[in-house]
Design a protein around this motif. Structure first.
Motif, PDB file in Angstrom:
ATOM      1  N   CYS A  55       0.633  -1.233   0.103  1.00  0.00           N
ATOM      2  CA  CYS A  55      -0.125  -0.081  -0.091  1.00  0.00           C
ATOM      3  C   CYS A  55       0.762   1.394   0.064  1.00  0.00           C
ATOM      4  CB  CYS A  55      -1.056  -0.082   1.333  1.00  0.00           C
ATOM      5  SG  CYS A  55      -0.098   0.082   2.807  1.00  0.00           S
TER       6      CYS A  55
ATOM      7  N   ARG B 156      -8.824  -7.741  12.419  1.00  0.00           N
ATOM      8  CA  ARG B 156      -9.639  -6.522  11.708  1.00  0.00           C
ATOM      9  C   ARG B 156      -8.802  -5.424  12.080  1.00  0.00           C
ATOM     10  NH1 ARG B 156     -13.764  -9.798  14.613  1.00  0.00           N
ATOM     11  NH2 ARG B 156     -14.899 -10.977  13.099  1.00  0.00           N
ATOM     12  N   ILE B 157      -7.439  -5.237  11.583  1.00  0.00           N
ATOM     13  CA  ILE B 157      -6.807  -3.954  11.752  1.00  0.00           C
ATOM     14  C   ILE B 157      -6.783  -3.541  10.214  1.00  0.00           C
ATOM     15  CG2 ILE B 157      -4.625  -3.051  12.236  1.00  0.00           C
ATOM     16  CD1 ILE B 157      -3.918  -5.738  13.837  1.00  0.00           C
ATOM     17  N   GLU B 158      -7.234  -2.291  10.101  1.00  0.00           N
ATOM     18  CA  GLU B 158      -7.427  -1.514   9.024  1.00  0.00           C
ATOM     19  C   GLU B 158      -5.989  -1.437   8.287  1.00  0.00           C
ATOM     20  OE1 GLU B 158     -10.366   1.290   8.999  1.00  0.00           O
ATOM     21  OE2 GLU B 158     -12.034  -0.199   9.683  1.00  0.00           O
ATOM     22  N   ASP B 159      -5.574  -0.800   7.214  1.00  0.00           N
ATOM     23  CA  ASP B 159      -4.446  -0.352   6.650  1.00  0.00           C
ATOM     24  C   ASP B 159      -4.178   0.945   7.081  1.00  0.00           C
ATOM     25  OD1 ASP B 159      -3.795  -2.683   5.271  1.00  0.00           O
ATOM     26  OD2 ASP B 159      -4.465  -2.022   3.165  1.00  0.00           O
ATOM     27  N   GLY B 160      -5.185   1.622   7.495  1.00  0.00           N
ATOM     28  CA  GLY B 160      -5.178   3.090   7.889  1.00  0.00           C
ATOM     29  C   GLY B 160      -4.266   2.998   9.068  1.00  0.00           C
ATOM     30  N   SER B 161      -4.443   2.150  10.239  1.00  0.00           N
ATOM     31  CA  SER B 161      -3.837   2.178  11.264  1.00  0.00           C
ATOM     32  C   SER B 161      -2.432   1.682  11.081  1.00  0.00           C
ATOM     33  CB  SER B 161      -4.487   1.088  12.253  1.00  0.00           C
ATOM     34  OG  SER B 161      -5.656   1.393  12.727  1.00  0.00           O
TER      35      SER B 161
ATOM     36  N   PRO C 204      -9.019  -1.990  16.897  1.00  0.00           N
ATOM     37  CA  PRO C 204     -10.245  -1.204  16.335  1.00  0.00           C
ATOM     38  C   PRO C 204     -11.154  -0.723  17.483  1.00  0.00           C
ATOM     39  CG  PRO C 204      -9.931  -3.297  15.206  1.00  0.00           C
ATOM     40  CD  PRO C 204      -8.977  -3.241  16.488  1.00  0.00           C
TER      41      PRO C 204
ATOM     42  N   ARG D 202      -0.700   2.432   8.484  1.00  0.00           N
ATOM     43  CA  ARG D 202      -0.060   3.900   7.661  1.00  0.00           C
ATOM     44  C   ARG D 202      -0.014   4.832   8.961  1.00  0.00           C
ATOM     45  NH1 ARG D 202      -3.570   2.210   3.248  1.00  0.00           N
ATOM     46  NH2 ARG D 202      -5.216   3.836   4.149  1.00  0.00           N
TER      47      ARG D 202
ATOM     48  N   VAL E  78      -3.544  -9.473  10.288  1.00  0.00           N
ATOM     49  CA  VAL E  78      -4.355  -8.193  10.196  1.00  0.00           C
ATOM     50  C   VAL E  78      -5.608  -8.604   9.976  1.00  0.00           C
ATOM     51  CG1 VAL E  78      -4.420  -6.349   8.795  1.00  0.00           C
ATOM     52  CG2 VAL E  78      -2.338  -6.740   9.779  1.00  0.00           C
ATOM     53  N   ARG E  79      -5.911  -9.274   9.168  1.00  0.00           N
ATOM     54  CA  ARG E  79      -7.289 -10.045   8.732  1.00  0.00           C
ATOM     55  C   ARG E  79      -8.061 -10.584   9.780  1.00  0.00           C
ATOM     56  NH1 ARG E  79      -6.414 -13.841   4.709  1.00  0.00           N
ATOM     57  NH2 ARG E  79      -5.762 -11.807   3.472  1.00  0.00           N
TER      58      ARG E  79
END
Length: 104
Positions: A7, A28-33, A62, A35, A24-25
């Motif tokens: 990303c 449920r950790i988002e890519d925004g976290s 989250p 970054r 991560v999946r």
């Protein structure tokens, strides 16, 4: 090393290994976290510098804060590239020792 996910984080390339993608999946950790953890590192806010370009950053759960969240081991070169190598929940593992960091 097999980089499975990429990303863009501004001018910095950010990668995740396959094992980290699964973690991560599952959590449920988002890519925004992720970054955001790199943005903090770019500003010089590094939770632990383990040497040799290896850092440890905290990532929030989250809907919660970073203190009880996740820890990420990252191969990091400022302004160039970040590779998320390993993640663990603070509640499951207090810390990671030097031997485990090398094995990662």
């Amino acid at each position: 090393m097999d980089y499975s996910s990429y990303c863009r984080g501004g001018d910095l390339e950010i990668f995740k290994t396959r094992g980290l993608i699964r973690f991560v999946r599952r959590e449920r950790i988002e890519d925004g976290s992720l970054r955001e953890a790199i943005r903090r590192a770019e500003r010089g806010v590094i939770d632990a510098d383990l040497g040799g370009g290896l850092i440890k950053q905290r990532v929030a759960r989250p809907g919660q804060g970073r203190s009880g969240g996740f820890r990420m081991m990252i191969a990091y070169r400022a302004g160039n590239r970040a590779v998320f190598l390993y993640g663990f929940a603070k509640s499951e593992q207090d810390n990671i020792g030097p031997r485990a960091a090398v094995a990662t």
